[in-house]
Design an enzyme around this catalytic site. Structure first.
Site, PDB file in Angstrom:
ATOM      1  N   SER A 235      -7.715   2.149  -2.009  1.00 62.43           N
ATOM      2  CA  SER A 235      -6.254   1.362  -2.454  1.00 62.43           C
ATOM      3  C   SER A 235      -6.608   0.215  -3.002  1.00 62.43           C
ATOM      4  CB  SER A 235      -5.312   0.892  -1.695  1.00 62.43           C
ATOM      5  OG  SER A 235      -4.556   0.346  -2.123  1.00 62.43           O
TER       6      SER A 235
ATOM      7  N   LYS B  90     -15.416  -9.841   8.299  1.00 62.06           N
ATOM      8  CA  LYS B  90     -14.584 -10.352   7.267  1.00 62.06           C
ATOM      9  C   LYS B  90     -15.308 -11.663   7.033  1.00 62.06           C
ATOM     10  CE  LYS B  90     -10.557  -7.971   8.032  1.00 62.06           C
ATOM     11  NZ  LYS B  90      -9.940  -7.665   6.964  1.00 62.06           N
TER      12      LYS B  90
ATOM     13  N   GLU C 292       2.567   1.383  -3.121  1.00 62.55           N
ATOM     14  CA  GLU C 292       1.484   2.610  -4.072  1.00 62.55           C
ATOM     15  C   GLU C 292       0.508   3.689  -4.214  1.00 62.55           C
ATOM     16  OE1 GLU C 292      -2.890   0.429  -3.354  1.00 62.55           O
ATOM     17  OE2 GLU C 292      -3.690   1.782  -4.846  1.00 62.55           O
TER      18      GLU C 292
ATOM     19  N   CYS D  58      -7.769  -1.974   4.711  1.00 60.13           N
ATOM     20  CA  CYS D  58      -8.372  -2.816   5.153  1.00 60.13           C
ATOM     21  C   CYS D  58      -9.349  -3.457   5.659  1.00 60.13           C
ATOM     22  CB  CYS D  58      -7.539  -2.930   6.078  1.00 60.13           C
ATOM     23  SG  CYS D  58      -5.701  -1.367   6.177  1.00 60.13           S
TER      24      CYS D  58
ATOM     25  N   GLU E 149     -16.425 -10.316   3.670  1.00 55.87           N
ATOM     26  CA  GLU E 149     -15.216 -10.222   2.972  1.00 55.87           C
ATOM     27  C   GLU E 149     -14.060 -11.976   1.952  1.00 55.87           C
ATOM     28  OE1 GLU E 149     -11.276  -7.212   3.016  1.00 55.87           O
ATOM     29  OE2 GLU E 149     -11.809  -9.033   5.211  1.00 55.87           O
TER      30      GLU E 149
ATOM     31  N   GLU F  95       0.945  -1.361   0.199  1.00 56.93           N
ATOM     32  CA  GLU F  95       0.322   0.202   0.136  1.00 56.93           C
ATOM     33  C   GLU F  95       0.676   1.296  -0.272  1.00 56.93           C
ATOM     34  OE1 GLU F  95      -4.203  -0.275   1.812  1.00 56.93           O
ATOM     35  OE2 GLU F  95      -2.914   0.846   3.568  1.00 56.93           O
TER      36      GLU F  95
ATOM     37  N   CYS G 289     -10.502  -1.409  14.529  1.00 53.30           N
ATOM     38  CA  CYS G 289     -10.731  -3.266  14.330  1.00 53.30           C
ATOM     39  C   CYS G 289     -11.101  -3.014  16.558  1.00 53.30           C
ATOM     40  CB  CYS G 289      -9.177  -4.199  13.823  1.00 53.30           C
ATOM     41  SG  CYS G 289      -9.464  -3.528  12.481  1.00 53.30           S
TER      42      CYS G 289
ATOM     43  N   GLU H 178     -14.329 -12.569  -5.773  1.00 54.45           N
ATOM     44  CA  GLU H 178     -13.114 -11.462  -6.350  1.00 54.45           C
ATOM     45  C   GLU H 178     -11.947 -12.355  -5.186  1.00 54.45           C
ATOM     46  OE1 GLU H 178     -16.073  -9.480  -5.487  1.00 54.45           O
ATOM     47  OE2 GLU H 178     -14.753  -8.274  -4.723  1.00 54.45           O
TER      48      GLU H 178
END
Lengths: 589, 394
Positions: free
Chosen positions: A325, A364, A281, A305, A367, A278, A522, A372
């Site tokens: 990102s 999560k 990036e 994230c 996710e 990142e 988190c 993907e």
């Protein structure tokens, strides 16, 4: 100061104080259900009723501000009778199924029923049928256990500004529902689970994966590896009888080994890796924008994230997906590497590798299930996601005395990490970790903050911003010389919304923004121990930063296993392999 | 009394009041108010003894004074035209026939409190009035302009929820949210619509305000009794010889009321609609219609001996079970329990002792519900269940 009389004793409290808080000052606990420290006052459950002299009706202590000379009784016969009635009414509407409930033993309604000895149920059972919505991979909703306190609704509206949950209908039909009653999996829900953390009963709980994990562990053919998110180590203890803020990394590692995981790895490792990817990036975007004046490059760059944040953006601001990102989250980077690089290093068939992650998060689960996130074959890279609460339950089921477990270290290869990885668990942590690395890449010098602690990005304020002047660049980054890097950090999606609105209106301008869906980051995630409030989150935050201070390495790019990974496998940040395994794309919803 | 004799007596009694439906020159009235000034307007309303005609009976002058004392950039006057109490239909006729006086009352309140914005919150079912009301408001705005009064009235339609007649639920609804009552304090006069001081007055109250300025506080005060001054518009329905809308003095005994309107076989009167009290025949003499006795927002439902009080109570409870906003426990669940409870007793699933349990629950609801709706369910329940216990049990 206002003079009042509380249960016969005179006391002085500040103007504007609510009776509930005044009672607390006087050492009196008034029971509550709809009240939550993080939320606006509703005053609708009517459990906190008190008697105020001169008033015909009883008053809700959570909502009533004190006034001069107010005489309050918190435990009169009238109060006790009304309170007991209210609890009985709630029970008559509630599907009392305590033994089978996920919240058995940690349910506010159950506690009150016990406290008031509601033994014989006088009232007619209103016979709510179980109505389970399991359409979401993250959260399940059972209206028959809902007590209509609207804490979830206020959470979803005030803290997250999503309003996936709202109040529908009136009278006896009134219920908490989604837009047009659509399944929870089909609505704008970010899966953040903040509603789950604030539900006083078992009406909203996470979708449990415990059974799937046990069956994977029980299958001798499978090679089951586990990763633990940064914020879990500072909260797992709470769920197992310790005080908030207990650091239990070593015990948790031991517990996971004893549960039967073949390898115990750390998401902090891929957090470090995320920083490398990142960070590069960001630098590439800065170069494209500032040096090459490339019009297709978008700034500010948003961190990616937090899966709750990502889904929020996909729904609410799809025009800003280019700002995200392309890096996968540390959980997903881990999953992709576990089934490729790790499988080859450990010489196991990727087909037999099962990846379990322990996350402070319910999003999560969603996710891991995204299409993907499948690098090898049709199976997800991360097979099962457990919340902190679910892991604690497995540990309890195994009968270990958590407090007496020895402290063990993570397995190497995907288990080595730095302090930069662990601070991902707190709001501002990704930003701080990124700066520790990016600044050094660009200037060859460590960030100019004492002990690497970039205090301006830390804290609990909803939106924080800072300017980092870049000076003394290495030759290849000379285009950044003299640039003031403008950064912002936000947590809680209502704050994120405000920040984006500011950017859209041209009031705010940044290069890089860290966004976490949950209040506090988190450590305040929807999979964390219940209850949550600011004090608890601050304890967890202090533990995260203490964890960082204790690490021998504090910068992601100094992680030796990350370095080895690049040398032996990935070759270079943003390279071909990285592109294939560590980066992703987003979908407007 | 024959029906004809009743009508004659009714004419006489109405003749003593005649305020609400009288034509007045609103322009002259407002000019008078302007010359009186803010303080005098409030004093007149205060000294008239006028209390809110919507049912709760809060002293109107005091409400205006509280709002006037607030310092704020904006203040609002809201006319509560969400006439939803079963058995009440008098505001509808006032709005049909005397909308200009309603507007005038709002302008008086604006003068008294410093408000510049007025809103008529119109019951969804009264949307047929929208066109005529809009025309009246336009006409009224011209008058205000001539008088150089900076005040503006708009109409907002409700969506059909009974609870939106409760002033804070009404304000929530105006702000675009679910109509759910707020915690009080703060009261609307301190923090109302959009957080600004707001006076919410019933349609009839506003017209009486206009008439008090027109005829003087004394003209109002000499009507009625010490605690219930002035007139009141009643909506009379049920087993009545004479039905309809009548403006009478407050403070009359229920016995004389029944003499005037009843069919000779009246066994009970529901005073104040579904949220009011049910008075049995044996208590007609001792019951005063007014704030010192049994107050009413106007609804008077008469029942004769052919009616089952169980069905009447059942009907009210069904109404409340549906119209509770559902946010607070005592009202949402309590209404269901009362309804299911009397059904269970009727079917023999619960014994007579359970009625005592339900009465206790109703008392809890009256002191623990968040707003007037949930608190007032106890009124019909207790009065019917106690006075007609046998009809409920068997």
């Amino acid at each position: 100061m206002i003079r009042i009389i509380m249960n016969g004793s005179p006391m002085e409290v500040e103007e504007g104080t609510r009776v509930l808080a005044a009672a607390q000052d006087a050492g009196v606990r008034i029971p509550t259900l709809c009240y939550h420290k993080d939320l606006c006052v509703a005053g609708n459950c009517r459990v906190c009723l008190v008697e105020v002299e001169g008033q015909r009706a009883l008053q809700a202590a959570c909502a009533l501000p004190v006034s001069e000379g107010m005489t309050i009784r918190t435990n009169s016969a009238a109060v006790r009778a009304a309170r007991k009635h209210v609890i009985e009414l709630l029970l008559s509407e509630h599907r009392v199924d305590c033994l089978k409930c996920a919240r058995n033993g940690n349910c506010e309604l159950q506690n009150l029923a016990e406290e008031y000895r509601v033994e014989e149920r006088e009232f007619i059972d209103l016979g709510l049928e179980r109505s389970l919505d399991r359409s979401s991979p993250s959260i399940e909703k059972d209206d028959s256990k809902c007590i209509r306190c609207q804490r979830c609704v206020r959470t979803c509206t005030e803290l997250q500004r999503i309003s996936a949950l709202t109040v529908a209908h009136k009278g006896s039909k009134m219920r908490v529902d989604t837009f047009f009653g659509n399944p929870l999996g089909d609505v704008v829900c970010s899966n953040c689970g903040q509603c789950v953390s604030r539900c006083p009963t078992g009406a909203l709980v996470e979708r449990s994966s415990i059974d799937s994990v046990w069956s994977a562990l029980d299958n001798p053919k499978l090679h089951v590896v586990v990763q633990t998110a940064p914020a879990v180590r500072v909260s797992i203890g709470e769920e197992l009888g310790c005080e908030p803020g207990k650091r239990a990394t070593g015990q948790m590692v031991t517990a996971l080994r004893r549960l039967g995981f073949d390898k115990v790895f750390d998401t902090d490792f891929t957090a470090d890796l995320t920083i490398i990817e990142e960070g590069h990036e960001l630098l590439r975007r800065l170069k494209a924008k500032l040096l090459d004046h490339d019009e297709n490059t978008v700034l500010p760059m948003f961190t990616s994230c937090s899966p709750g944040w990502v889904k929020f953006l996909e729904h609410q601001f799809p025009e800003h997906l280019e700002n995200l990102s392309t890096c996968k989250s540390p959980q997903q980077m881990f999953g992709a590497l576990a089934k490729t690089w790790y499988a080859s290093q450990a010489q196991v068939d990727p087909e037999n590798v099962v990846v379990v992650s322990i996350m402070p998060c319910t999003a999560k689960k969603f996710e891991a299930d995204r299409p993907e996130m499948r690098s090898v074959g049709a199976r997800p890279d991360v097979d099962h996601v457990l919340t902190t609460r679910e892991l604690a339950r497995m540990i309890r089921q195994s009968g270990f005395d958590f407090g007496k477990l020895e402290e063990q270290a993570y397995d190497t290869l995907l288990g080595t990490s730095t302090g930069a990885g662990v601070i991902f668990g707190a709001t501002g942590g990704v930003m701080e970790a990124a700066l520790r690395t990016a600044y050094e890449v660009v200037t060859g010098r460590p960030v100019p903050f004492r002990n690497l602690e970039i205090l301006p990005v830390r804290g609990m304020e909803g939106i924080r911003e800072a300017v980092i002047p870049i000076e003394g660049c290495l030759p290849e980054w000379s285009f950044l010389e003299g640039v003031d890097l403008r950064i912002a950090i936000t947590h809680g999606l209502a704050n994120a919304w405000e920040l984006i609105e500011g950017i859209k209106a041209g009031r705010l301008s940044y290069h890089f923004i860290e966004v976490m869906a949950c209040p506090g980051g988190c450590l305040g995630g929807g999979g964390q121990p219940i209850p949550t409030d600011m004090e608890i989150r601050l304890e967890r935050m202090a533990a995260i930063y203490e964890e960082d201070r204790q690490m021998p390495l504090r910068k992601s790019h100094e992680n030796p296993d990350v370095q080895r990974l690049y040398e032996e496998f990935l070759k270079e940040p943003l390279g071909e392999k990285s592109h294939e395994l560590l980066h992703t794309h987003y979908t407007a919803r | 009394m024959t029906t004809k004799e009743k009508w004659t007596r009714l004419q006489q009694q109405q003749g003593r009041v005649r305020m609400i439906f009288e034509e007045v020159d609103c322009a002259a009235l407002l000019r008078k108010a302007i010359s009186l000034g803010q303080e005098s307007i409030i004093e007149w309303i205060e000294s008239s003894g006028l209390r809110g005609r919507g049912g709760a009976g809060f002293p109107t002058g005091r409400k205006w004074r509280l709002a006037a004392a607030q310092k704020a950039d904006r203040k609002f006057v809201i006319c509560n035209a969400d006439e939803g109490e079963p058995g009440t239909f008098k505001d509808r006729r006032i709005l049909e026939e005397q909308a200009i006086k309603v507007c005038t009352g709002m302008a008086l309140c604006a003068l008294a409190t410093g408000a510049r914005e007025g809103i008529i919150y119109l019951r969804a079912e009264y949307s047929y009035l929208l066109t005529s009301l809009e025309e009246t408001i336009q006409e009224f705005h011209l008058l205000l302009k001539k008088l150089d009064l900076p005040f503006d009235i708009v109409i907002r339609s409700g969506s059909g929820a009974y609870v939106c007649g409760e002033e804070t639920a009404l304000i929530e609804s105006l702000e675009g949210r679910r109509g759910e009552p707020r915690n009080k304090p703060p009261f609307p006069v301190e923090k109302g619509l959009h957080g600004f001081p707001t006076v919410v007055n019933n349609v009839e109250t506003l017209v009486y305000c206009a008439m008090i300025i027109e005829r003087g506080a004394e003209a109002f005060r000499r009507l009625g009794t010490k605690d219930s001054q002035g007139g009141k518009v009643f909506s009379v329905s049920g087993d009545a010889d004479i039905e309809g809308i009548f403006e009478l003095e407050l403070g009359m005994s229920l016995a004389s009321f029944v003499d005037l309107f009843g069919d000779g076989d009246t066994k009970a009167v529901q005073v104040g609609g579904s949220s009011g009290h049910c008075v049995p025949r044996k208590k007609f003499d001792e019951t005063v219609i007014g704030f010192e006795g049994t107050p009413t927002g106007g609804s008077m439902m008469l029942f004769n001996s052919s009616r089952s009080m169980y069905h009447i109570l059942h009907n009210y409870l069904e109404f409340f079970e549906e119209e509770s906003c559902g946010q607070c426990t005592p009202c949402r669940v309590g209404c269901q329990q009362l309804l299911r409870g009397i059904e269970a007793i009727k079917k023999g699933e619960k014994d007579a002792h359970y009625l005592q349990e339900l009465l206790r629950l109703a008392r809890t609801m009256s002191v623990s519900s968040k707003c007037g709706l949930g608190q007032s369910v106890a009124n019909p329940f207790i009065s019917i269940a106690q006075n007609f216990r046998e009809e409920i049990l068997y």
